[in-house]
Design a protein around this motif. Structure first.
Motif, mmCIF file in Angstrom:
data_model
loop_
_atom_site.group_PDB
_atom_site.id
_atom_site.type_symbol
_atom_site.label_atom_id
_atom_site.label_comp_id
_atom_site.label_asym_id
_atom_site.label_seq_id
_atom_site.Cartn_x
_atom_site.Cartn_y
_atom_site.Cartn_z
ATOM 1 N N GLU A 19 0.797 -1.224 0.000
ATOM 2 C CA GLU A 19 0.000 0.000 0.000
ATOM 3 C C GLU A 19 0.833 1.280 0.000
ATOM 4 O OE1 GLU A 19 0.428 -1.361 4.201
ATOM 5 O OE2 GLU A 19 -0.498 -2.326 2.497
ATOM 6 N N LEU A 20 1.966 1.300 0.685
ATOM 7 C CA LEU A 20 2.766 2.520 0.706
ATOM 8 C C LEU A 20 3.321 2.848 -0.672
ATOM 9 C CD1 LEU A 20 4.670 2.132 4.089
ATOM 10 C CD2 LEU A 20 2.689 3.564 3.579
ATOM 11 N N PHE A 21 3.821 1.843 -1.363
ATOM 12 C CA PHE A 21 4.359 2.068 -2.693
ATOM 13 C C PHE A 21 3.255 2.411 -3.687
ATOM 14 C CE2 PHE A 21 7.488 -0.676 -0.659
ATOM 15 C CZ PHE A 21 8.623 0.100 -0.828
ATOM 16 N N HIS A 22 2.148 1.724 -3.553
ATOM 17 C CA HIS A 22 1.017 1.984 -4.431
ATOM 18 C C HIS A 22 0.495 3.412 -4.238
ATOM 19 C CE1 HIS A 22 -2.379 0.942 -6.969
ATOM 20 N NE2 HIS A 22 -3.170 1.524 -6.072
ATOM 21 N N ASN A 23 0.352 3.853 -3.011
ATOM 22 C CA ASN A 23 -0.118 5.208 -2.737
ATOM 23 C C ASN A 23 0.871 6.256 -3.230
ATOM 24 O OD1 ASN A 23 -2.448 4.236 -1.639
ATOM 25 N ND2 ASN A 23 -1.825 4.535 0.485
ATOM 26 N N GLU A 24 2.150 5.973 -3.086
ATOM 27 C CA GLU A 24 3.159 6.901 -3.606
ATOM 28 C C GLU A 24 3.032 7.022 -5.116
ATOM 29 O OE1 GLU A 24 6.311 9.609 -3.714
ATOM 30 O OE2 GLU A 24 5.111 8.914 -2.032
ATOM 31 N N ALA A 25 2.828 5.912 -5.795
ATOM 32 C CA ALA A 25 2.639 5.940 -7.249
ATOM 33 C C ALA A 25 1.392 6.739 -7.617
ATOM 34 C CB ALA A 25 2.536 4.519 -7.790
ATOM 35 N N LEU A 26 0.329 6.541 -6.870
ATOM 36 C CA LEU A 26 -0.885 7.299 -7.156
ATOM 37 C C LEU A 26 -0.673 8.796 -6.941
ATOM 38 C CD1 LEU A 26 -3.652 5.005 -5.622
ATOM 39 C CD2 LEU A 26 -3.116 5.352 -8.046
ATOM 40 N N ALA A 27 0.062 9.165 -5.896
ATOM 41 C CA ALA A 27 0.335 10.585 -5.646
ATOM 42 C C ALA A 27 1.132 11.187 -6.797
ATOM 43 C CB ALA A 27 1.077 10.761 -4.327
#
Length: 169
Positions: free
Chosen positions: A24-32
């Motif tokens: 989730e942390l990497f995924h959220n960073e990508a979304l940001a």
């Protein structure tokens, strides 16, 4: 950097939370980052230090001589998020709308360049060459001295060409 909302601030892309996925942390960073750049808009390309109180989702192109939290990030896209500043190094071809210039800028691989078309005219090499349309030139009519009338018409044509930026003043 944790987000506290369930969507990104600019494009409302969904965030993942703990328990929904291992990454989730990497995924959220990508979304940001996608949110920063997809059909991107920045406030300015002329600031070299961060604003005092930015709103989440607001972005800037970091100008030369970067200071404070932007130090060392020249030419990067800086976006304020709930988790703080995020920076993305530009890649050749990136194009962003720059609000205070009312113009697109694109990254050429070595620097940011103003695009050719802005709200106030057509640009080439950073210079406006065509601007808003000027008043019409009245056609010569009558007159006893043709030479004086011709000079007046030529002066009017030159004034309009200068107004549009097609010839230097």
């Amino acid at each position: 950097m944790m987000m506290t909302t369930d969507v990104t601030p600019r494009w409302a892309l969904p965030q993942l939370f703990s328990g929904q996925a291992q990454k989730e942390l990497f995924h959220n960073e990508a979304l940001a980052r996608i949110d920063m750049l997809l059909h991107g808009e920045v406030e300015s390309a002329d600031q070299n230090e961060p604003p005092a109180d930015p709103a989440p989702g607001k972005c800037w192109i970091v100008a030369a001589g970067a200071m404070g939290a932007w130090a060392g990030q020249e030419d990067a896209v800086a976006c304020w998020t709930e988790g703080g500043w995020r920076f993305v190094a530009p890649r050749t071809g990136l194009s962003l709308w720059v609000t205070d210039r009312a113009n697109n800028m694109h990254y050429t691989g070595g620097s940011w360049q103003d695009a050719g078309l802005g709200e106030d005219g057509l640009y080439f090499g950073g210079l406006r060459i065509v601007g808003s349309q000027g008043a019409p030139i009245t056609a010569p009519a009558g007159g006893a001295t043709v030479d004086g009338e011709a000079r007046s018409s030529i002066a009017a044509i030159l004034a309009v060409l200068r107004h549009h930026g097609l010839i230097a003043s």
